[in-house]
Design an enzyme around this catalytic site. Structure first.
Site, PDB file in Angstrom:
ATOM      1  N   TRP A 251     -12.308  -4.824 -12.807  1.00 41.22           N
ATOM      2  CA  TRP A 251     -13.118  -5.990 -12.446  1.00 41.22           C
ATOM      3  C   TRP A 251     -14.570  -5.606 -12.185  1.00 41.22           C
ATOM      4  CZ3 TRP A 251      -8.934  -4.347  -9.496  1.00 41.22           C
ATOM      5  CH2 TRP A 251      -9.229  -3.718  -8.285  1.00 41.22           C
TER       6      TRP A 251
ATOM      7  N   PHE B  75     -12.682   0.359 -11.192  1.00 42.75           N
ATOM      8  CA  PHE B  75     -11.820  -0.816 -11.324  1.00 42.75           C
ATOM      9  C   PHE B  75     -12.283  -1.690 -12.486  1.00 42.75           C
ATOM     10  CE2 PHE B  75     -11.316   0.332  -6.804  1.00 42.75           C
ATOM     11  CZ  PHE B  75      -9.942   0.464  -6.777  1.00 42.75           C
TER      12      PHE B  75
ATOM     13  N   LYS C 295       0.833  -1.191   0.000  1.00 44.32           N
ATOM     14  CA  LYS C 295       0.000   0.000   0.000  1.00 44.32           C
ATOM     15  C   LYS C 295       0.878   1.256   0.000  1.00 44.32           C
ATOM     16  CE  LYS C 295      -3.314   1.968   3.201  1.00 44.32           C
ATOM     17  NZ  LYS C 295      -3.695   2.900   2.187  1.00 44.32           N
TER      18      LYS C 295
ATOM     19  N   LYS D 156       1.519   3.535  -2.886  1.00 44.31           N
ATOM     20  CA  LYS D 156       2.134   4.018  -4.123  1.00 44.31           C
ATOM     21  C   LYS D 156       1.504   5.340  -4.579  1.00 44.31           C
ATOM     22  CE  LYS D 156       1.132  -0.027  -5.897  1.00 44.31           C
ATOM     23  NZ  LYS D 156       0.832  -0.803  -4.668  1.00 44.31           N
ATOM     24  N   THR D 157       0.189   5.356  -4.651  1.00 42.63           N
ATOM     25  CA  THR D 157      -0.514   6.568  -5.064  1.00 42.63           C
ATOM     26  C   THR D 157      -0.326   7.673  -4.034  1.00 42.63           C
ATOM     27  OG1 THR D 157      -2.143   5.357  -6.374  1.00 42.63           O
ATOM     28  CG2 THR D 157      -2.799   7.531  -5.589  1.00 42.63           C
TER      29      THR D 157
END
Length: 199
Positions: free
Chosen positions: A96, A94, A41, A43-44
């Site tokens: 999915w 997303f 968790k 990165k953004t």
């Protein structure tokens, strides 16, 4: 205690000499290509931290959000009124959830045009391509297209690419690669994502 203090001073002097030498050797000035990847968790969040830093100095910043665009984003909300920030959002959510490859490709291509414009603009100091790695992985964006845009960008422009499973050729091109490693994630223990903390 005196011996310990003396050893500490010697150690710190040695470290200072090493660091000073590294700083003196770093003579090149140009924008960077940075990749924040890995299954962990943050990165953004790390990318938005850099956005905040650049805006703090009055630089123009462009952020293109792939995948997460329908979610609330506290950082985006807080910084939205800054005249130096431009955000383009794919806004499909997303992949999915959509489960429609054709519409996802079309949405990616639409927002990629915004990214290409930012990458070609010498006035934009920092461009963040958030979750772009998925566009490459799913084949929504051709790597050669990305590579060409990155190669042609202004010399002073820094680009941050975020997302898991970064393309090996992107990693090879990057000046800085940071891998976020998951040790434990609250979601795996049934804890919901928390507003203001996770998004």
């Amino acid at each position: 205690m005196t011996d310990r203090n003396a050893r500490h001073q010697q150690s710190m002097q040695k470290l200072k000499t090493h660091v000073d030498g590294r700083v003196a050797a770093a003579t090149e000035q140009r924008g960077l290509l940075m990749v924040f990847t890995g299954n962990g968790k943050g990165k953004t969040t790390a990318a938005w931290g850099t956005v905040t830093r650049a805006l703090g100095y009055g630089y123009r910043v462009g952020v293109v959000q792939f995948i997460k665009g329908l979610w609330e984003c506290g950082e985006r909300e807080r910084l939205a009124e800054d005249a130096n920030l431009e955000v383009a959002v794919m806004a499909t959510g997303f992949t999915w959830e959509t489960q429609n490859r054709d519409s996802d490709i079309a949405a990616c291509q639409n927002v990629w045009r915004e990214a290409e414009r930012m990458l070609a603009d010498p006035g934009v100091y920092l461009v963040v391509l958030d979750e772009l790695t998925y566009m490459l992985k799913f084949g929504y964006l051709d790597f050669a297209t990305l590579e060409q845009a990155l190669a042609k960008r202004p010399a002073e422009q820094t680009v941050i690419v975020t997302g898991r499973n970064a393309h090996r050729d992107l990693l090879a091109m990057a000046d800085t690669v940071t891998e976020m490693q998951e040790i434990r994630h609250a979601f795996n223990d049934g804890l919901q994502a928390r507003r203001g903390i996770d998004y």
